[in-house]
Write an enzyme that holds these catalytic residues in place. Sequence first.
Site, PDB file in Angstrom:
ATOM      1  CD  GLU A 166      54.926  81.630 -19.467  1.00 55.19           C
ATOM      2  OE1 GLU A 166      55.412  82.750 -19.733  1.00 55.19           O
ATOM      3  OE2 GLU A 166      53.966  81.487 -18.706  1.00 55.19           O
ATOM      4  CD  GLU A 356      53.730  80.580 -14.784  1.00 52.41           C
ATOM      5  OE1 GLU A 356      53.285  81.665 -15.229  1.00 52.41           O
ATOM      6  OE2 GLU A 356      54.919  80.241 -14.885  1.00 52.41           O
TER       7      GLU A 356
END
Length: 450
Positions: A166, A356
């Site tokens: 991320e 995720e």
Amino acid sequence: MQAFQTSFSKHPFELGCATSSFQIEGAADSDGKVPSIWDSFCQQPGRIKDASDGRTACEHVLRYREDVALMAELGFRHYRFSISWPRVMDAQNRPNAAGLDFYKRLLDELAQHDITPNATLFHWDLPDHLPGGWLNRDTAYRFADYAQLIAKELGDRLPRVATLNEPWCSAYLGYDRAVFAPGGRNRSDALVAAHHLMLAHGLAIKAWRAVNPSTSLGIVLNPELCDAASASPEDEAAARMAEIERNDCFFSPLVGRDWPAPLLQQIKGAEAIRQPGDLGICAQPLDFIGLNYYTRSIATAPKTAEDAERGYTFVPPIGQAYPLTDIGWEIYPEGLSRVVERLKSQWSLPPIWITENGVADNTGLSEGSCDDRMRCDYLRSHLAQVQQLRQQGHDIRGYYVWSLLDNFEWAHGYTQRFGIVHVDYATQRRVPKASALLLQSLMRTASATN
Ligand code: IFM
């Protein structure tokens, strides 16, 4: 949802669980570990909601054997974790044997339990001693050195490795919104950091492949699904601007494409920062892409002067059509399919792993067990979306629940629980929640039917 079917494609489907180093490891300065930017950030008053830090976290460095045994008992055969750069390299950027040993022992333990590791090199715990952090181009080259060290030391035992987790969060939350370490507040800096992160990604892939060309290499992004609050041209433009910042900023370099004009306008001194040849380095061929999905966002035309610079404002979901999680994020399972479809219409993507997906559900223990119904429903509905995407022919090869353990949730400290296993931080006792048992039964049925 009945059994999770794994037979829609020729590739075996991975159902795994995920964690990250800073959020669970603790042992903040054991065995020569040097401070990360998060260690320093946590010391600054007011940065972390409950004034906590990652010094102890889930004591995973001490308890990794117990944690791996628990994963195995729950039926997991795949585990995504991150390596802590400041644990494995010292303040002179030399290898730290004691830190590397921890990951060797962890990999031994996983192998003994027949659990395949899926490693991420950078999940936000940047060594604090690197001057300027991600604002300094040199950090990208130091990251490549670190990647090469891990390739040499652990590479033959890591079948799949992601460079960054991320990078939007590292760049924008860290350098523009002051929510994450190192706590900067400058729009242009966020773009400088974003560029250096993507350069680091490309350099690391090259450095790794020079040592170990057979590892499957990729990156983990958290693309945002940004819906316009209304059909007005202003809100539509704002939603697109939000996607440019959150998605195009990272997908464009991966394919060697220049940033869209609105981003280029926001970075000062772009020519000096984005040097000739950089895009070619960023655009290394990828074996996979990891996508993290939690919720969607709703954008309106900017409402404040600060947002005017960004070109959008996010607003809470209108009419509360969908329930909110304990952290306040809308539960919107369809978003998972929509974001995959939208990205695929825009970019040519390699095979996808959902690296995720999970929920802050703070249900506590009651008489020794934890009935986290919101999480069970959330996981069922999101797994159903994955199943549907695969049925439609999308090449999605795995799903990792975030997270194995309740853990340090960054600026929220320990106030938000994302684990499928409850952690009592006072005693470090682990108790699998109803959601862990749900996944255990899905994995049992899947393996029985395959
Ligand atoms: O806990 C984080 C994780 O570190 C990165 N992705 C989102 C999770 C929940 O906020």
